[in-house]
Design a protein around this motif. Sequence first.
Motif, mmCIF file in Angstrom:
data_model
loop_
_atom_site.group_PDB
_atom_site.id
_atom_site.type_symbol
_atom_site.label_atom_id
_atom_site.label_comp_id
_atom_site.label_asym_id
_atom_site.label_seq_id
_atom_site.Cartn_x
_atom_site.Cartn_y
_atom_site.Cartn_z
ATOM 1 N N ALA A 159 -17.184 -0.099 4.082
ATOM 2 C CA ALA A 159 -17.602 -1.323 4.761
ATOM 3 C C ALA A 159 -17.212 -1.813 3.072
ATOM 4 N N SER A 160 -15.703 -2.441 3.171
ATOM 5 C CA SER A 160 -15.555 -2.951 1.615
ATOM 6 C C SER A 160 -14.406 -3.993 2.121
ATOM 7 N N LEU A 161 -13.505 -4.039 2.390
ATOM 8 C CA LEU A 161 -12.263 -4.822 2.578
ATOM 9 C C LEU A 161 -12.590 -6.249 4.048
ATOM 10 N N ASN A 162 -12.327 -7.188 3.402
ATOM 11 C CA ASN A 162 -11.962 -8.704 4.187
ATOM 12 C C ASN A 162 -11.073 -8.796 5.671
ATOM 13 N N GLY A 163 -10.424 -7.663 5.167
ATOM 14 C CA GLY A 163 -9.198 -8.585 6.627
ATOM 15 C C GLY A 163 -8.924 -8.674 7.904
ATOM 16 N N ASP A 164 -10.217 -8.702 8.066
ATOM 17 C CA ASP A 164 -10.555 -8.476 9.745
ATOM 18 C C ASP A 164 -11.567 -9.612 10.269
ATOM 19 N N ASP A 165 -12.268 -8.821 11.445
ATOM 20 C CA ASP A 165 -13.363 -9.741 11.857
ATOM 21 C C ASP A 165 -13.691 -8.808 12.790
ATOM 22 N N VAL A 166 -13.386 -7.308 12.820
ATOM 23 C CA VAL A 166 -13.984 -6.168 14.101
ATOM 24 C C VAL A 166 -13.960 -4.942 13.357
ATOM 25 N N PRO A 167 -14.072 -3.972 13.333
ATOM 26 C CA PRO A 167 -13.539 -2.569 13.097
ATOM 27 C C PRO A 167 -12.076 -2.254 12.904
ATOM 28 N N TYR A 168 -11.574 -1.491 11.829
ATOM 29 C CA TYR A 168 -10.530 -0.838 12.117
ATOM 30 C C TYR A 168 -10.220 0.384 11.689
ATOM 31 N N SER A 169 -8.822 0.892 11.542
ATOM 32 C CA SER A 169 -8.408 2.097 11.268
ATOM 33 C C SER A 169 -7.716 2.590 10.349
ATOM 34 N N HIS A 170 -7.866 2.374 9.191
ATOM 35 C CA HIS A 170 -7.167 3.021 7.719
ATOM 36 C C HIS A 170 -5.591 4.033 8.801
ATOM 37 N N ALA A 171 -5.049 3.958 7.949
ATOM 38 C CA ALA A 171 -3.956 4.883 8.439
ATOM 39 C C ALA A 171 -4.550 6.381 8.506
ATOM 40 N N SER A 173 -7.247 7.459 9.386
ATOM 41 C CA SER A 173 -8.601 7.277 10.229
ATOM 42 C C SER A 173 -9.153 7.327 9.515
ATOM 43 N N LEU A 174 -9.738 6.820 8.193
ATOM 44 C CA LEU A 174 -11.097 5.998 7.700
ATOM 45 C C LEU A 174 -10.745 4.961 8.517
ATOM 46 N N VAL A 175 -12.543 4.307 9.236
ATOM 47 C CA VAL A 175 -12.662 3.680 9.974
ATOM 48 C C VAL A 175 -13.287 2.510 8.824
ATOM 49 N N GLU A 176 -13.028 0.920 8.449
ATOM 50 C CA GLU A 176 -12.496 0.115 7.466
ATOM 51 C C GLU A 176 -13.667 -1.115 8.919
ATOM 52 N N ILE A 177 -15.239 -1.588 8.306
ATOM 53 C CA ILE A 177 -16.039 -2.246 9.343
ATOM 54 C C ILE A 177 -16.203 -3.567 7.878
ATOM 55 N N PRO A 178 -14.698 -4.406 8.790
ATOM 56 C CA PRO A 178 -14.497 -5.848 7.259
ATOM 57 C C PRO A 178 -16.133 -6.457 7.087
ATOM 58 N N VAL A 179 -16.238 -7.122 5.133
ATOM 59 C CA VAL A 179 -17.212 -7.555 5.331
ATOM 60 C C VAL A 179 -16.609 -8.902 4.425
ATOM 61 N N HIS A 180 -17.348 -9.557 4.466
ATOM 62 C CA HIS A 180 -16.973 -11.173 4.036
ATOM 63 C C HIS A 180 -18.080 -12.067 2.526
ATOM 64 N N ASN A 181 -17.976 -12.964 2.139
ATOM 65 C CA ASN A 181 -18.473 -12.875 0.668
ATOM 66 C C ASN A 181 -19.621 -14.312 1.241
ATOM 67 N N GLU A 182 -19.315 -14.745 2.880
ATOM 68 C CA GLU A 182 -19.871 -15.970 3.116
ATOM 69 C C GLU A 182 -21.381 -15.340 2.952
ATOM 70 N N LEU A 183 -20.986 -14.247 4.038
ATOM 71 C CA LEU A 183 -22.567 -13.474 4.327
ATOM 72 C C LEU A 183 -22.617 -12.895 3.835
ATOM 73 N N GLU A 184 -23.142 -12.792 2.016
ATOM 74 C CA GLU A 184 -23.793 -12.317 1.381
ATOM 75 C C GLU A 184 -24.606 -13.479 0.485
ATOM 76 N N ASP A 185 -25.972 -12.575 -0.443
ATOM 77 C CA ASP A 185 -26.857 -13.328 -0.746
ATOM 78 C C ASP A 185 -26.274 -14.264 -2.217
ATOM 79 N N ARG A 186 -25.624 -13.011 -2.408
ATOM 80 C CA ARG A 186 -24.881 -13.241 -4.402
ATOM 81 C C ARG A 186 -24.613 -14.378 -4.429
ATOM 82 N N PRO A 187 -23.226 -15.102 -3.461
ATOM 83 C CA PRO A 187 -22.712 -15.859 -3.683
ATOM 84 C C PRO A 187 -23.700 -17.390 -4.092
#
Length: 299
Positions: A159-171, A173-187
Amino acid sequence: MSSTVSEGFWPHGKTSAAIVSVIFDDGLDAIAQAPDLKGRSKSFSVWQYGATRGVERLCNAFADARISTSWFVPGIVAEKHEQLLREVVSAHHEIESHGWAFERYDAMSAAESVDLLKRSRETLNAIASNEVSGFRLPTGNWPRHFDRLLVDAGYTWSASLNGDDVPYSHASSLVEIPVHNELEDRPYFQFNFTPAFPKGQGRIPSYEAVLGNWIAEFDAYRKYGLCYVIQLRPEWTGTPGRIALVEALLAHIGSFDDVWLTTAAEVARWHGGKGAAAPADHPINVYEAYVDEEQAGER
């Protein structure tokens, strides 16, 4: 590519998904920017507040909402706060990896990376009730083909990258769950005078405005059938006043029975089971093709 997922995309008859995650660095993120901070108790206590009070408040809010959440923790923090994390685990939350000690994987060799990734996973597995399978990049850039190193180290999702709004798979097979800065508390809430975090200082907005942002994003994610991931830190939203924002957000999310409110690992398992690779025009594949083209031109 459509901005709305197709009907039946999500399991259990749900039309969208939501994940509540916690990032518990215990100040390693601040020390990475200002190494002398560890020896300055007044400033560093801002980050230590998370372990002292924030973790308990978040867990109480989650218990009241009757939800399980996903906690990303560096291995060295797990060693330091083992008993505290065992209490988190006993409250039915999953523990996942945030590296070993807030290291930059874009500044080390593949062998060094895999060693630290395995070390973190083994340490967390000794505490977690779940099999640690997820990872969130602590800092720095995502090294090219880093997904392969994560798979080599025993991870199945990130859960590290930002390039989508739904899960996707790397080549790999690692699944990526996209995250976004506006949905963090720290900013919104990170603030310290010396050293200046953030540089230039302007931060700490109206609490109502922050809650409004998070709810507006959730409502849009639900409307379009996407995967909403809120990222909280005990030192920033675990205060007596801000915990009310968390409680209000969870109440809003929980008021909709068409939302799959679950853990990140559960979403990753579901997506991984579909065996769906990211399409050629997905940002992760466009990036890979671009780098390949650039490297070919340099030969």
